[in-house]
Design an enzyme around this catalytic site. Structure first.
Site, PDB file in Angstrom:
ATOM      1  N   TRP A 275      -2.489  -0.951  -9.241  1.00 27.47           N
ATOM      2  CA  TRP A 275      -2.815  -1.152 -10.656  1.00 27.47           C
ATOM      3  C   TRP A 275      -4.297  -0.939 -10.954  1.00 27.47           C
ATOM      4  O   TRP A 275      -4.695  -0.845 -12.100  1.00 27.47           O
ATOM      5  CB  TRP A 275      -2.428  -2.580 -11.094  1.00 27.47           C
ATOM      6  CG  TRP A 275      -2.925  -3.637 -10.141  1.00 27.47           C
ATOM      7  CD1 TRP A 275      -2.212  -4.232  -9.146  1.00 27.47           C
ATOM      8  CD2 TRP A 275      -4.257  -4.180 -10.049  1.00 27.47           C
ATOM      9  NE1 TRP A 275      -3.002  -5.106  -8.440  1.00 27.47           N
ATOM     10  CE2 TRP A 275      -4.270  -5.095  -8.975  1.00 27.47           C
ATOM     11  CE3 TRP A 275      -5.446  -3.989 -10.757  1.00 27.47           C
ATOM     12  CZ2 TRP A 275      -5.408  -5.807  -8.588  1.00 27.47           C
ATOM     13  CZ3 TRP A 275      -6.583  -4.688 -10.382  1.00 27.47           C
ATOM     14  CH2 TRP A 275      -6.549  -5.580  -9.317  1.00 27.47           C
TER      15      TRP A 275
ATOM     16  N   GLU B  97      -4.016   4.492   2.250  1.00 21.32           N
ATOM     17  CA  GLU B  97      -5.361   4.110   1.787  1.00 21.32           C
ATOM     18  C   GLU B  97      -5.317   2.610   1.583  1.00 21.32           C
ATOM     19  O   GLU B  97      -4.783   2.128   0.586  1.00 21.32           O
ATOM     20  CB  GLU B  97      -5.694   4.816   0.467  1.00 21.32           C
ATOM     21  CG  GLU B  97      -5.821   6.317   0.565  1.00 21.32           C
ATOM     22  CD  GLU B  97      -6.985   6.769   1.427  1.00 21.32           C
ATOM     23  OE1 GLU B  97      -7.875   5.947   1.756  1.00 21.32           O
ATOM     24  OE2 GLU B  97      -7.001   7.943   1.809  1.00 21.32           O
ATOM     25  N   LEU B  98      -5.849   1.859   2.537  1.00 20.97           N
ATOM     26  CA  LEU B  98      -5.625   0.407   2.555  1.00 20.97           C
ATOM     27  C   LEU B  98      -6.904  -0.371   2.199  1.00 20.97           C
ATOM     28  O   LEU B  98      -7.805   0.164   1.588  1.00 20.97           O
ATOM     29  CB  LEU B  98      -5.050   0.021   3.917  1.00 20.97           C
ATOM     30  CG  LEU B  98      -3.806   0.851   4.333  1.00 20.97           C
ATOM     31  CD1 LEU B  98      -3.313   0.448   5.719  1.00 20.97           C
ATOM     32  CD2 LEU B  98      -2.685   0.724   3.307  1.00 20.97           C
TER      33      LEU B  98
ATOM     34  N   ALA C  21       2.434   0.929 -10.004  1.00 18.98           N
ATOM     35  CA  ALA C  21       2.410  -0.531  -9.978  1.00 18.98           C
ATOM     36  C   ALA C  21       3.102  -1.079 -11.224  1.00 18.98           C
ATOM     37  O   ALA C  21       2.987  -0.495 -12.310  1.00 18.98           O
ATOM     38  CB  ALA C  21       0.968  -1.019  -9.939  1.00 18.98           C
TER      39      ALA C  21
END
Ligand SMILES: O=CCCCC(=O)O
Length: 491
Positions: free
Chosen positions: A164, A264-265, A190
């Site tokens: 988000w 992509e963390l 999201a």
């Protein structure tokens, strides 16, 4: 019935951009599981009711994508580039409206939201151009009669799960290389911010992207969609931006199909100010880096390390600058910091402040108690922060600037690298040999030197350690959507 509040519609030059249904196989569809509410985080009211798709509907979208991909892959790079250029142009023509939709559901100030639209569009422009440059290779044969050729082909159907905090750009950064490569795409946005994703379906349709090539599947349940993406054999690539915790779950689920994954963390970015830094530039860099999207960005500075000789001066200058920042509804003029996405986001920031204070830190700006009004939180600066505090190991994801003090280069490199994360890092210094040594020593996928902003479509974005797998953006970003095939010919 899906629905949008009239006041949001009334704000747009083109109200038909506001769509609340899912976009599957070039058609607009209602959700089998009814609708879910989208809230405005500044006011807390419901701004839209969006189609809530069942898992079976997600499977239908994947089947449509699988079918459409076969034809899409036969288009030349130049043909794909042509419709992608139209998609880009439509985004920029409607930048103001897209920005308003984004601010309404995400909260960030309108100028920042418009900036995200331009950033998101840049991936479509860049990768559209890149579609013409998917080169293969010839390799000298290993025997006299052998000729070896390497070709690159689209991986197939790519599915995304996006957050988000950047509801537009995190989708385009994935969809653009996928489409350019000849893949079809299924996007699950999201649940907090589906409108910014769905409008990309509206523009894809207008741009002439063929039915089934780009699909948007809103759902209130990310776990159900995640399972379908991981278990459906037609999906050959999963791309995710979000927390390390969820990334681990998806990687485990995707393992059964040996699915190609980009992750992509989380981040825990150190921002280091050395004693030879230009302090005013470092303060400006810290403002941009710490407070972008109100601190809710994976590459935001999480830990600010300042060398002892300039610690007090930096803290004073930073405080003076942050005091000028205006908090408010993203639609108000002059607002720098919008609301946080929800109350839980504020609780996390409060938890980090309380923990730091209980272990000896001091507040020099902000108010630890009763700080949160609705989803609005005053920006806070704490000094005397140490490595045993929560903020040293966990991502705060909010407007808290914690100032750590350090003495030597070796000390700060050890502290900066003392984390499971390795996404972005930053430092300010002038000494050239220090600049090289520190840039090489930081265990991160991205290092900003004398700058607080590192995001661009032309550079490879991604992390090491538990911050992820793969790179997005730049000519490297398309490789994750391609398979290499080696052809060995006897002549
Ligand atoms: O939270 C991660 C979003 C990344 C935004 C960027 O590309 O800078």
């Amino acid at each position: 019935m899906t629905d949008v509040k009239t006041d949001l519609k009334a704000m747009l030059k083109d109200p038909s951009l506001l769509e609340t249904r899912a976009y599957i196989d070039g058609k607009w569809v209602d959700g089998d599981d009814g609708t879910f509410d989208v809230l405005n985080p500044a006011r807390g009211d419901v701004i839209a009711k969006v189609a809530n798709l069942s898992r079976a509907q997600v499977a239908k979208a994947i089947a449509a994508a699988e079918k459409a991909q076969k034809e899409w892959a036969t288009w030349t790079g130049k043909e794909r580039a042509g419709v992608m250029r139209k998609w880009f142009d439509l985004m920029m023509e409607n930048q103001e409206d897209l920005g308003k939709i984004l601010t309404a559901e995400q909260g960030k100030p309108l100028n920042e939201a418009k900036g995200e639209i331009a950033y998101g569009a840049s991936f479509i422009e860049f990768f559209g151009e890149e579609a013409k440059r998917i080169y293969g290779e010839t390799i000298p044969g290993h025997q006299r009669d052998k000729r070896i050729t390497v070709i690159k082909q689209p991986i197939g159907v790519a599915a995304s799960i996006t957050p988000w905090n950047f509801p537009n750009a995190m989708i385009t950064r994935k969809a653009a290389p996928a489409l350019a490569a000849g893949c079809a795409f299924v996007a699950r946005p999201a649940a907090e911010t589906p409108l910014s994703a769905i409008v990309m379906g509206v523009l894809a349709e207008r741009a002439g992207i063929p039915a089934g090539v780009f699909n948007v599947v809103p759902s209130s349940s990310s776990s159900a969609v995640g399972k379908e993406f991981c278990e459906n054999p037609a999906v050959r690539k999963l791309t995710f931006t979000g927390s390390t915790e969820v990334g681990r779950i998806l990687l485990k689920q995707a393992a059964d199909q040996v699915m190609k994954c980009s992750m992509e963390l989380g981040g825990n970015a150190p921002f280091i100010v050395f004693d030879d830094a230009d302090l005013d530039a470092a303060v400006e860099g810290a403002i941009l880096c710490k407070f972008r999207n109100n601190g809710q960005t994976c590459v935001c500075a999480n830990r600010i390390y300042v060398q002892s000789g300039v610690y007090d001066a930096f803290a004073k200058k930073l405080k003076a600058r942050v005091e000028q920042m205006k908090v408010g509804d993203g639609f108000e003029d002059g607002v720098d910091l919008g609301p946080l996405i929800n109350p839980a986001a504020g609780d996390k920031v409060q938890e980090h402040i309380t923990d730091a204070l209980s272990k000896g830190a001091e507040i020099i700006l902000g108010n630890a108690k009763d700080n949160m009004k609705g989803n609005f939180l005053a920006p806070t600066i704490v000094t005397g922060v140490t490595q045993d505090m929560k903020v040293a190991t966990e991502e705060t994801f909010g407007p808290l600037a914690p100032l750590f003090k350090f003495d030597t280069e070796d000390d700060v490199i050890a502290m900066a690298n003392d984390t499971i994360f390795g996404l972005a890092s930053y430092f300010y210094a002038k000494d050239l040999s220090r600049v090289y040594k520190v840039a090489e020593a930081l265990e991160y996928g991205i290092v900003g030197v004398n700058t607080g902003i590192i995001s661009t479509e032309v550079a490879p974005f991604g992390g090491v350690k538990q911050s992820g797998l793969g790179r997005e953006g730049s000519h490297h970003g398309i490789e994750d959507y391609l398979e290499m095939k080696y052809i060995c010919m006897s002549v």
